[in-house]
Design a protein around this motif. Structure first.
Motif, PDB file in Angstrom:
ATOM      1  N   MET A   1       5.771 104.417   0.287  1.00 26.04           N
ATOM      2  CA  MET A   1       6.343 104.133  -1.023  1.00 26.04           C
ATOM      3  C   MET A   1       5.286 103.517  -1.938  1.00 26.04           C
ATOM      4  O   MET A   1       4.228 103.106  -1.492  1.00 26.04           O
ATOM      5  CB  MET A   1       7.537 103.178  -0.892  1.00 26.04           C
ATOM      6  N   SER A   2       5.609 103.471  -3.210  1.00 27.90           N
ATOM      7  CA  SER A   2       4.671 102.955  -4.197  1.00 27.90           C
ATOM      8  C   SER A   2       4.439 101.454  -4.026  1.00 27.90           C
ATOM      9  O   SER A   2       5.328 100.726  -3.561  1.00 27.90           O
ATOM     10  CB  SER A   2       5.207 103.234  -5.613  1.00 27.90           C
ATOM     11  N   VAL A   3       3.258 101.010  -4.415  1.00 24.95           N
ATOM     12  CA  VAL A   3       2.981  99.577  -4.417  1.00 24.95           C
ATOM     13  C   VAL A   3       3.877  98.870  -5.432  1.00 24.95           C
ATOM     14  O   VAL A   3       4.354  97.756  -5.197  1.00 24.95           O
ATOM     15  CB  VAL A   3       1.493  99.317  -4.737  1.00 24.95           C
ATOM     16  N   VAL A   4       4.126  99.519  -6.558  1.00 25.03           N
ATOM     17  CA  VAL A   4       4.925  98.929  -7.635  1.00 25.03           C
ATOM     18  C   VAL A   4       6.401  99.268  -7.408  1.00 25.03           C
ATOM     19  O   VAL A   4       6.759 100.432  -7.220  1.00 25.03           O
ATOM     20  CB  VAL A   4       4.451  99.445  -9.003  1.00 25.03           C
ATOM     21  N   VAL A   5       7.256  98.233  -7.427  1.00 26.90           N
ATOM     22  CA  VAL A   5       8.685  98.435  -7.179  1.00 26.90           C
ATOM     23  C   VAL A   5       9.495  97.893  -8.356  1.00 26.90           C
ATOM     24  O   VAL A   5       9.031  97.047  -9.121  1.00 26.90           O
ATOM     25  CB  VAL A   5       9.137  97.762  -5.874  1.00 26.90           C
ATOM     26  N   SER A   6      10.716  98.375  -8.482  1.00 28.37           N
ATOM     27  CA  SER A   6      11.589  97.989  -9.595  1.00 28.37           C
ATOM     28  C   SER A   6      12.421  96.760  -9.246  1.00 28.37           C
ATOM     29  O   SER A   6      12.585  96.400  -8.069  1.00 28.37           O
ATOM     30  CB  SER A   6      12.530  99.143  -9.942  1.00 28.37           C
ATOM     31  N   ALA A   7      12.988  96.150 -10.286  1.00 23.96           N
ATOM     32  CA  ALA A   7      13.889  95.014 -10.075  1.00 23.96           C
ATOM     33  C   ALA A   7      15.108  95.448  -9.268  1.00 23.96           C
ATOM     34  O   ALA A   7      15.606  94.694  -8.419  1.00 23.96           O
ATOM     35  CB  ALA A   7      14.305  94.434 -11.423  1.00 23.96           C
ATOM     36  N   GLU A   8      15.584  96.664  -9.511  1.00 27.60           N
ATOM     37  CA  GLU A   8      16.737  97.177  -8.771  1.00 27.60           C
ATOM     38  C   GLU A   8      16.421  97.309  -7.284  1.00 27.60           C
ATOM     39  O   GLU A   8      17.249  96.971  -6.424  1.00 27.60           O
ATOM     40  CB  GLU A   8      17.175  98.515  -9.360  1.00 27.60           C
ATOM     41  N   TRP A   9      15.228  97.811  -6.989  1.00 26.87           N
ATOM     42  CA  TRP A   9      14.817  97.947  -5.590  1.00 26.87           C
ATOM     43  C   TRP A   9      14.758  96.591  -4.910  1.00 26.87           C
ATOM     44  O   TRP A   9      15.235  96.421  -3.776  1.00 26.87           O
ATOM     45  CB  TRP A   9      13.453  98.638  -5.517  1.00 26.87           C
ATOM     46  N   LEU A  10      14.152  95.599  -5.591  1.00 26.60           N
ATOM     47  CA  LEU A  10      14.037  94.271  -5.000  1.00 26.60           C
ATOM     48  C   LEU A  10      15.408  93.643  -4.801  1.00 26.60           C
ATOM     49  O   LEU A  10      15.674  93.029  -3.755  1.00 26.60           O
ATOM     50  CB  LEU A  10      13.160  93.372  -5.874  1.00 26.60           C
ATOM     51  N   ASN A  11      16.300  93.771  -5.764  1.00 26.96           N
ATOM     52  CA  ASN A  11      17.635  93.199  -5.623  1.00 26.96           C
ATOM     53  C   ASN A  11      18.359  93.786  -4.417  1.00 26.96           C
ATOM     54  O   ASN A  11      18.985  93.060  -3.633  1.00 26.96           O
ATOM     55  CB  ASN A  11      18.438  93.444  -6.896  1.00 26.96           C
ATOM     56  N   ASP A  12      18.250  95.100  -4.246  1.00 31.42           N
ATOM     57  CA  ASP A  12      18.865  95.749  -3.091  1.00 31.42           C
ATOM     58  C   ASP A  12      18.236  95.249  -1.792  1.00 31.42           C
ATOM     59  O   ASP A  12      18.931  95.013  -0.796  1.00 31.42           O
ATOM     60  CB  ASP A  12      18.715  97.264  -3.210  1.00 31.42           C
ATOM     61  N   ARG A  13      16.929  95.076  -1.805  1.00 28.68           N
ATOM     62  CA  ARG A  13      16.223  94.591  -0.622  1.00 28.68           C
ATOM     63  C   ARG A  13      16.698  93.188  -0.244  1.00 28.68           C
ATOM     64  O   ARG A  13      16.932  92.883   0.935  1.00 28.68           O
ATOM     65  CB  ARG A  13      14.718  94.594  -0.889  1.00 28.68           C
ATOM     66  N   LEU A  14      16.851  92.322  -1.233  1.00 28.28           N
ATOM     67  CA  LEU A  14      17.282  90.952  -0.964  1.00 28.28           C
ATOM     68  C   LEU A  14      18.729  90.898  -0.487  1.00 28.28           C
ATOM     69  O   LEU A  14      19.097  90.022   0.304  1.00 28.28           O
ATOM     70  CB  LEU A  14      17.091  90.085  -2.210  1.00 28.28           C
ATOM     71  N   GLU A  15      19.549  91.823  -0.947  1.00 31.09           N
ATOM     72  CA  GLU A  15      20.956  91.850  -0.529  1.00 31.09           C
ATOM     73  C   GLU A  15      21.120  92.383   0.887  1.00 31.09           C
ATOM     74  O   GLU A  15      22.040  91.997   1.607  1.00 31.09           O
ATOM     75  CB  GLU A  15      21.776  92.695  -1.498  1.00 31.09           C
ATOM     76  N   ASN A  16      20.211  93.266   1.324  1.00 30.97           N
ATOM     77  CA  ASN A  16      20.414  93.974   2.587  1.00 30.97           C
ATOM     78  C   ASN A  16      19.373  93.706   3.666  1.00 30.97           C
ATOM     79  O   ASN A  16      19.616  94.023   4.830  1.00 30.97           O
ATOM     80  CB  ASN A  16      20.465  95.492   2.319  1.00 30.97           C
ATOM     81  N   ASN A  17      18.230  93.129   3.284  1.00 31.17           N
ATOM     82  CA  ASN A  17      17.174  92.934   4.288  1.00 31.17           C
ATOM     83  C   ASN A  17      16.311  91.723   3.955  1.00 31.17           C
ATOM     84  O   ASN A  17      15.094  91.746   4.120  1.00 31.17           O
ATOM     85  CB  ASN A  17      16.305  94.195   4.364  1.00 31.17           C
ATOM     86  N   SER A  18      16.941  90.659   3.504  1.00 32.47           N
ATOM     87  CA  SER A  18      16.177  89.499   3.037  1.00 32.47           C
ATOM     88  C   SER A  18      15.421  88.805   4.161  1.00 32.47           C
ATOM     89  O   SER A  18      14.381  88.185   3.933  1.00 32.47           O
ATOM     90  CB  SER A  18      17.116  88.498   2.354  1.00 32.47           C
ATOM     91  N   GLU A  19      15.920  88.925   5.405  1.00 31.68           N
ATOM     92  CA  GLU A  19      15.276  88.206   6.504  1.00 31.68           C
ATOM     93  C   GLU A  19      13.889  88.765   6.829  1.00 31.68           C
ATOM     94  O   GLU A  19      13.088  88.084   7.467  1.00 31.68           O
ATOM     95  CB  GLU A  19      16.158  88.247   7.760  1.00 31.68           C
TER      96      GLU A  19
END
Length: 280
Positions: A1-19
């Protein structure tokens, strides 16, 4: 995946894989060294920890190496582990917008061998615009062990820069603004201009007119005057704003790219080194 990620991607990541995710806030102000940390404490992305350009991402006590020398890497690696990063951790770094400080941490981590480090496109400002939550809570993270595998070919010191400029075996880039490159304005250093032989590619030009990262094809066009067969050494004033250009060059398909961490501030610390003020 790209080095640069979106706010939407990060929010989803924190909701589902924050650990398995560590978010790092690198906001900083070169004119007010305490501003970044204060801003972090006033509000930041949930789970984010703060790393400071001067205290964590540089070694301001170093006698040589410019105004922002690389940190003592043993201490840096210890800090990385203490905030919960190992090689299995996804790291997302952000700035206020798409500023230079997040890219500095990206470079340090990839230099130390981390394969999964990303920048938040648009930074904290874009996160807020997207309507995602902000907190003042400082997270408690579980320390991990980060074992570095240094990419020594990713860095060049002043001796290497001097040698390769003399024998023309590498292309040197200056990432500062055109007016600083030409010596028309210099707010930070006692000498103005650029390292002789350096070509100017202002780091902010890797962003589009809305301040977001250009895609890979746009970056390839941006650097089309350079050859992918050549070694590219990237500099700036002190090795910070060069880092977005390093990332952009690699995204555009350049593989032999090095950072000169000391950059212009290191170069001018040696009286015998000449400075140029004409376009090259």
């Amino acid at each position: 995946m790209s080095v640069v990620v979106s706010a939407e991607w990060l929010n989803d990541r924190l909701e589902n894989n924050s650990e398995k995710t560590v978010v790092v806030d690198t906001r900083f102000d070169l004119m007010d060294a305490d501003a970044g940390r204060k801003t972090y404490l006033e509000g930041h992305i949930p789970h984010a920890v703060y790393l400071d350009l001067n205290k964590d991402l540089s070694d301001k006590a170093a006698k040589h190496g410019g105004s922002h020398p690389l940190p003592d890497m043993e201490m840096f690696i210890a800090k990385v582990g203490n905030i919960g990063i190992d090689h299995d951790t996804t790291v997302v770094v952000y700035d206020q917008k798409n500023d230079m400080f997040a890219a500095r941490l990206w470079w340090l981590l990839q230099y130390a061998g981390h394969e999964d480090v990303h920048l938040l496109d648009g930074g904290f400002e874009q996160w807020v615009k997207a309507g995602f939550s902000v907190t003042t809570e400082v997270p408690a993270l579980q320390a991990k062990e980060f074992k570095p595998v240094y990419r020594e070919n990713d860095v060049a010191d002043i001796e290497e820069v001097q040698e390769k400029l003399q024998n023309q075996s590498a292309t040197l880039i200056d990432s500062r603004s055109k007016e600083r490159y030409l010596g028309e304005k210099e707010p930070l250093y006692i000498r103005a201009g650029h390292i002789p032989g350096a070509k100017n590619f202002f780091w902010k030009n890797v962003l589009d007119d809305k301040g977001k990262w250009k895609d890979d094809s746009e970056l390839e066009k941006h650097f089309s005057s350079l050859s992918k067969d050549d070694e590219i050494i990237v500099s700036c004033g002190s090795g910070v704003s060069a880092c977005p250009n390093v990332l952009a060059l690699k995204s555009a398909g350049f593989r032999n790219v090095k950072l000169y961490p000391g950059s212009f501030s290191d170069w001018i610390s040696y009286e015998e080194n000449n400075v140029e003020t004409k376009e090259e």
